[in-house]
Scaffold this active site. Structure first.
Site, PDB file in Angstrom:
ATOM      1  N   GLY A  51      45.232  23.917  22.976  1.00 31.37           N
ATOM      2  CA  GLY A  51      44.982  25.321  23.312  1.00 31.37           C
ATOM      3  C   GLY A  51      43.530  25.715  23.473  1.00 31.37           C
ATOM      4  O   GLY A  51      43.196  26.544  24.306  1.00 31.37           O
ATOM      5  N   GLU A 105      39.234  27.483  17.716  1.00 27.53           N
ATOM      6  CA  GLU A 105      40.673  27.727  17.936  1.00 27.53           C
ATOM      7  C   GLU A 105      40.867  28.715  19.085  1.00 27.53           C
ATOM      8  O   GLU A 105      40.044  29.613  19.280  1.00 27.53           O
ATOM      9  CB  GLU A 105      41.267  28.354  16.669  1.00 27.53           C
ATOM     10  CG  GLU A 105      42.013  27.396  15.766  1.00 27.53           C
ATOM     11  CD  GLU A 105      43.416  27.062  16.269  1.00 27.53           C
ATOM     12  OE1 GLU A 105      43.635  26.941  17.489  1.00 27.53           O
ATOM     13  OE2 GLU A 105      44.297  26.916  15.419  1.00 27.53           O
ATOM     14  N   ASP A 109      47.181  32.907  14.347  1.00 28.08           N
ATOM     15  CA  ASP A 109      48.401  33.700  14.226  1.00 28.08           C
ATOM     16  C   ASP A 109      48.738  33.752  12.721  1.00 28.08           C
ATOM     17  O   ASP A 109      48.160  34.546  11.983  1.00 28.08           O
ATOM     18  CB  ASP A 109      49.446  32.973  15.087  1.00 28.08           C
ATOM     19  CG  ASP A 109      50.797  33.644  15.166  1.00 28.08           C
ATOM     20  OD1 ASP A 109      50.905  34.827  14.864  1.00 28.08           O
ATOM     21  OD2 ASP A 109      51.765  32.972  15.546  1.00 28.08           O
ATOM     22  N   LYS A 137      45.654  37.501  15.634  1.00 26.02           N
ATOM     23  CA  LYS A 137      46.735  38.480  15.457  1.00 26.02           C
ATOM     24  C   LYS A 137      46.642  38.972  14.002  1.00 26.02           C
ATOM     25  O   LYS A 137      47.230  38.364  13.096  1.00 26.02           O
ATOM     26  CB  LYS A 137      48.100  37.837  15.715  1.00 26.02           C
ATOM     27  CG  LYS A 137      48.316  37.350  17.148  1.00 26.02           C
ATOM     28  CD  LYS A 137      49.705  36.757  17.328  1.00 26.02           C
ATOM     29  CE  LYS A 137      49.868  36.081  18.670  1.00 26.02           C
ATOM     30  NZ  LYS A 137      51.130  35.327  18.787  1.00 26.02           N
ATOM     31  N   PHE A 158      53.513  37.548  22.135  1.00 27.89           N
ATOM     32  CA  PHE A 158      53.370  36.175  22.614  1.00 27.89           C
ATOM     33  C   PHE A 158      52.628  36.171  23.950  1.00 27.89           C
ATOM     34  O   PHE A 158      53.039  36.851  24.895  1.00 27.89           O
ATOM     35  CB  PHE A 158      54.733  35.490  22.749  1.00 27.89           C
ATOM     36  CG  PHE A 158      54.592  34.037  23.096  1.00 27.89           C
ATOM     37  CD1 PHE A 158      54.241  33.109  22.118  1.00 27.89           C
ATOM     38  CD2 PHE A 158      54.756  33.591  24.392  1.00 27.89           C
ATOM     39  CE1 PHE A 158      54.063  31.759  22.429  1.00 27.89           C
ATOM     40  CE2 PHE A 158      54.585  32.237  24.723  1.00 27.89           C
ATOM     41  CZ  PHE A 158      54.243  31.331  23.730  1.00 27.89           C
ATOM     42  N   ILE A 159      51.555  35.408  24.014  1.00 29.39           N
ATOM     43  CA  ILE A 159      50.717  35.401  25.207  1.00 29.39           C
ATOM     44  C   ILE A 159      50.545  33.978  25.783  1.00 29.39           C
ATOM     45  O   ILE A 159      50.733  33.003  25.064  1.00 29.39           O
ATOM     46  CB  ILE A 159      49.328  36.019  24.927  1.00 29.39           C
ATOM     47  CG1 ILE A 159      48.619  35.253  23.790  1.00 29.39           C
ATOM     48  CG2 ILE A 159      49.450  37.491  24.564  1.00 29.39           C
ATOM     49  CD1 ILE A 159      47.173  35.648  23.615  1.00 29.39           C
ATOM     50  N   ASP A 165      49.815  28.238  25.966  1.00 29.33           N
ATOM     51  CA  ASP A 165      50.973  27.816  26.758  1.00 29.33           C
ATOM     52  C   ASP A 165      52.295  28.388  26.253  1.00 29.33           C
ATOM     53  O   ASP A 165      52.414  28.799  25.097  1.00 29.33           O
ATOM     54  CB  ASP A 165      51.109  26.288  26.687  1.00 29.33           C
ATOM     55  CG  ASP A 165      51.583  25.820  25.313  1.00 29.33           C
ATOM     56  OD1 ASP A 165      50.946  26.185  24.306  1.00 29.33           O
ATOM     57  OD2 ASP A 165      52.619  25.118  25.242  1.00 29.33           O
ATOM     58  N   ARG A 171      48.731  27.037  30.685  1.00 32.50           N
ATOM     59  CA  ARG A 171      47.388  26.805  30.129  1.00 32.50           C
ATOM     60  C   ARG A 171      46.295  26.974  31.187  1.00 32.50           C
ATOM     61  O   ARG A 171      45.162  27.310  30.888  1.00 32.50           O
ATOM     62  CB  ARG A 171      47.264  25.376  29.580  1.00 32.50           C
ATOM     63  CG  ARG A 171      48.136  25.090  28.374  1.00 32.50           C
ATOM     64  CD  ARG A 171      47.660  23.800  27.704  1.00 32.50           C
ATOM     65  NE  ARG A 171      48.662  23.240  26.807  1.00 32.50           N
ATOM     66  CZ  ARG A 171      48.821  23.591  25.541  1.00 32.50           C
ATOM     67  NH1 ARG A 171      48.072  24.536  25.029  1.00 32.50           N
ATOM     68  NH2 ARG A 171      49.735  23.016  24.782  1.00 32.50           N
TER      69      ARG A 171
HETATM   70  P1  IMP Z   1      49.038  29.566  13.473  1.00 32.84           P
HETATM   71  O1  IMP Z   1      49.013  28.226  12.776  1.00 32.84           O
HETATM   72  O2  IMP Z   1      50.324  30.317  13.219  1.00 32.84           O
HETATM   73  O3  IMP Z   1      47.815  30.405  13.192  1.00 32.84           O
HETATM   74  O4  IMP Z   1      49.118  29.288  15.008  1.00 32.84           O
HETATM   75  C1  IMP Z   1      48.103  28.761  15.714  1.00 32.84           C
HETATM   76  C2  IMP Z   1      48.556  28.030  16.957  1.00 32.84           C
HETATM   77  O5  IMP Z   1      49.830  28.489  17.458  1.00 32.84           O
HETATM   78  C3  IMP Z   1      47.566  28.324  18.052  1.00 32.84           C
HETATM   79  O6  IMP Z   1      46.523  27.376  18.035  1.00 32.84           O
HETATM   80  C4  IMP Z   1      48.415  28.253  19.289  1.00 32.84           C
HETATM   81  O7  IMP Z   1      48.480  26.928  19.747  1.00 32.84           O
HETATM   82  C5  IMP Z   1      49.794  28.684  18.842  1.00 32.84           C
HETATM   83  N1  IMP Z   1      50.025  30.123  19.144  1.00 32.84           N
HETATM   84  C6  IMP Z   1      49.964  31.173  18.311  1.00 32.84           C
HETATM   85  N2  IMP Z   1      50.243  32.329  18.948  1.00 32.84           N
HETATM   86  C7  IMP Z   1      50.474  31.991  20.239  1.00 32.84           C
HETATM   87  C8  IMP Z   1      50.793  32.762  21.418  1.00 32.84           C
HETATM   88  O8  IMP Z   1      50.918  33.997  21.420  1.00 32.84           O
HETATM   89  N3  IMP Z   1      50.943  32.037  22.552  1.00 32.84           N
HETATM   90  C9  IMP Z   1      50.814  30.688  22.640  1.00 32.84           C
HETATM   91  N4  IMP Z   1      50.514  29.943  21.557  1.00 32.84           N
HETATM   92  C10 IMP Z   1      50.341  30.594  20.375  1.00 32.84           C
END
Ligand code: IMP
Length: 181
Positions: A51, A105, A109, A137, A158-159, A165, A171
């Site tokens: 990402g 990053e 999320d 977020k 969700f984006i 992706d 991407r």
């Molecule tokens: P976390 O571990 O929940 O903080 O998620 C981080 C990873 O989830 C990011 O590096 C993204 O690859 C993926 N991710 C989180 N939110 C989104 C979204 O809205 N769209 C696409 N990928 C996401």
């Protein structure tokens, strides 16, 4: 920006333009340049694949202090939801022992990925680490780690685009789109 984008079975609508993304990256880079000016150690820029690949490239070319690039690949999302479990798909590409690491990053999320990376870096003997994320977020992030550099905060949606992706598609979009109704 396109009026809508269809990826697999879902439709996405415009959310953040490339111009706005670039502005946020300019600001992040300016802050980092001021903070790392004259820094004696050469920090490691750690690109979290896949990402953060576009973000890392855009950020890196704006940095005016010496940096070394490393990467690793983690995965937790399937479709539009997190599985809650972060898998290491590819480990650190270099030695971070006694190094200052800037984790790059695309989006934070739940923060599970950041927690996992911090653990990996600690086990690998990194001296210190900072987090630089293009997007956050805040309604979802509940971890204790401080996020040192945040480009933009967004609602819990969700984006896709600019590296992000939906099941590996989207991407390559220069702008960011959000899941439509
Ligand atoms: P976390 O571990 O929940 O903080 O998620 C981080 C990873 O989830 C990011 O590096 C993204 O690859 C993926 N991710 C989180 N939110 C989104 C979204 O809205 N769209 C696409 N990928 C996401």
């Amino acid at each position: 920006m396109k009026e809508k984008i269809v990826l697999h079975d879902k439709t996405f609508v415009p959310f953040i333009s490339n111009e706005e993304i670039e502005k946020a990256i300019d600001e992040l880079a300016a802050r980092m340049n001021a903070e790392f000016k004259g820094c004696e150690d050469v920090p490691v820029l750690l690109c979290v694949l896949n990402g953060a690949i576009l973000f890392t490239a855009e950020l890196m070319k704006r940095l005016d202090f010496p940096v070394e690039l490393m990467s690793m690949k983690l995965s937790s999302y399937t479709g539009t939801h997190t599985s809650g479990e972060v898998k290491t798909v590819m480990g650190l590409t270099g030695n971070v022992k006694d190094r200052m690491v800037i984790i790059v990053e695309d989006i934070v999320d739940t923060g599970n990925t950041i927690v996992k990376i911090k653990e990996i870096l600690k086990d690998a003997g990194a001296k210190d680490s900072k987090v630089c994320t293009l997007l956050l977020k805040p309604e979802v992030y509940k971890q204790e780690y401080r996020l040192d550099y945040v480009g933009k905060s967004i609602p819990n949606a969700f984006i896709v685009g600019f590296g992000l992706d939906y099941d590996e598609l989207g991407r390559n979009l220069p702008d960011i789109y959000v899941l439509g109704q």
